[in-house]
Design an enzyme around this catalytic site. Structure first.
Site, PDB file in Angstrom:
ATOM      1  N   ASP A  88       0.881  -1.398  -0.159  1.00 40.02           N
ATOM      2  CA  ASP A  88      -0.104   0.052   0.546  1.00 40.02           C
ATOM      3  C   ASP A  88       0.683   0.969   0.152  1.00 40.02           C
ATOM      4  O   ASP A  88       2.284   1.017   0.517  1.00 40.02           O
ATOM      5  CB  ASP A  88      -0.423   0.095   1.192  1.00 40.02           C
ATOM      6  CG  ASP A  88      -1.554   0.821   1.424  1.00 40.02           C
ATOM      7  OD1 ASP A  88      -2.094   1.969   0.463  1.00 40.02           O
ATOM      8  OD2 ASP A  88      -2.115   1.477   2.405  1.00 40.02           O
ATOM      9  N   ASP A  90      -0.180   5.311   1.208  1.00 35.34           N
ATOM     10  CA  ASP A  90      -0.254   5.859   2.345  1.00 35.34           C
ATOM     11  C   ASP A  90      -0.377   5.380   3.532  1.00 35.34           C
ATOM     12  O   ASP A  90      -1.473   4.150   3.391  1.00 35.34           O
ATOM     13  CB  ASP A  90      -1.408   6.394   2.045  1.00 35.34           C
ATOM     14  CG  ASP A  90      -1.069   8.028   1.024  1.00 35.34           C
ATOM     15  OD1 ASP A  90      -0.351   8.235   0.689  1.00 35.34           O
ATOM     16  OD2 ASP A  90      -2.301   7.752  -0.259  1.00 35.34           O
TER      17      ASP A  90
END
Length: 325
Positions: A88, A90
């Site tokens: 991922d 953020d």
């Protein structure tokens, strides 16, 4: 000829990432008496390594200093490799949310004179919604649209898109100035994967330009050209829907069951598990108190030596499913 020994470890209660509250005895796989033999077994998201040479025993993943919480074993015990390592963005690559995306949203709202400010706690709640455009739409649907916002649904979609475009520009300016650093251990783990020929990808609900900027500016162009990015509206349904992880596996031509995902949130974990992948959680500022019981392992961060928490070998070990009770 090497002889074999089996040991049992009486371990104290595990931290909150493991449900059990009572001390238990775990049997560790048989290993040979060599100059430096190491055996390992992963149990309930925690990996144990036993070194015969110095007889150190570490319940790894418990966040200790000077390497005692590090999940590192000798290369001989870590033959398995993920078919792909998927991050991922953020909260995983960079802890961007509070001082990056939130600030950029608020600056955009201020520029457009919308009379809206998202404070730290409110933004934490809004992060339960995947995607910036979806986040703004849900917020305005709940509290009311600004007076200067369009009235029709189609015009509002265009309005939200324009806000998000400006927000992305402001966020990218922060990244280009390198005001938000990579989280500890990210570059190390990426380098380990690329060095072993393991494909690396970033799978995010954020705008593709913003994700590309993070990868390019903070990981550097040499790494960036080897990393595949799946972001933004590349899929019709965002996390917790597994679509983005399924797309990544399909595009890379790998089996989802042999992929390892690094996430930081409950919705990201749900997406990874729904795609049939292993998932390691590295908690971020907004997600530290979320429920990660379905995760294969949970850590505060990846980490660099001497504060390393796990490495590529540990990612591969999750695929072996060597749970011992």
């Amino acid at each position: 000829m090497a002889s074999s020994t089996t040991v049992s470890l009486a371990l104290p209660p595990f931290p909150s990432t493991v449900a059990s509250q009572e001390p238990k005895t775990y049997s560790v796989a048989t290993f040979s008496r060599t100059h430096e033999s190491t055996s390992s077994s992963s149990l309930l998201g925690t990996r144990i390594c036993v070194s015969r040479r110095n007889r150190e025993i570490s319940a790894l993943g418990m966040g200790r200093s000077r390497g005692r919480g590090a999940v590192t074993c000798s290369a001989a015990t870590a033959a398995a490799l993920p078919s792909a390592l998927l991050f991922d963005c953020d909260g995983v690559l960079v802890d961007t949310e509070k001082d990056g995306h939130r600030v950029s949203f608020n600056d955009t709202f201020n520029e457009k004179e919308l009379g809206v400010t998202w404070d730290v706690d409110l933004y934490g709640e809004l992060l339960k919604i995947g995607g910036g455009k979806e986040r703004m739409t849900a917020y305005f649907n709940k509290v009311g649209w600004p007076e200067n916002a369009p009235k029709s649904e189609d015009e509002r979609k265009a309005f939200i898109a324009s806000l998000h475009k400006r927000k992305t520009e402001l966020f990218m300016a922060l990244i280009e100035k390198r005001l938000l650093p990579l989280r500890p251990g990210v570059a190390k783990l990426v380098d380990q994967a690329l060095g072993k020929g393991v494909p690396v990808a970033v799978c995010s609900t954020s705008n593709e330009k913003a994700v590309s900027a993070i990868v390019s500016y903070l990981l550097g162009p040499e790494r960036a050209e080897k990393i595949k990015i799946f972001a933004g509206d590349v899929v019709p349904r965002k996390k917790p829907d597994p679509a983005i992880y399924i797309l990544a596996a399909t595009t890379l031509g790998v089996d989802p069951a042999s992929c390892v995902v690094v996430e930081d949130s409950g919705i990201g974990l749900a997406a990874a598990k729904a795609a049939g992948m292993k998932c390691i959680i590295t908690k971020s500022g907004y997600t530290a108190d979320e429920d990660f019981l379905n995760a294969d392992a949970v850590f505060d961060f990846i980490g660099d030596p001497p504060e390393e928490r796990f490495d590529l070998a540990f990612c591969g070990s999750l695929l072996e499913k060597q749970y011992v009770s």
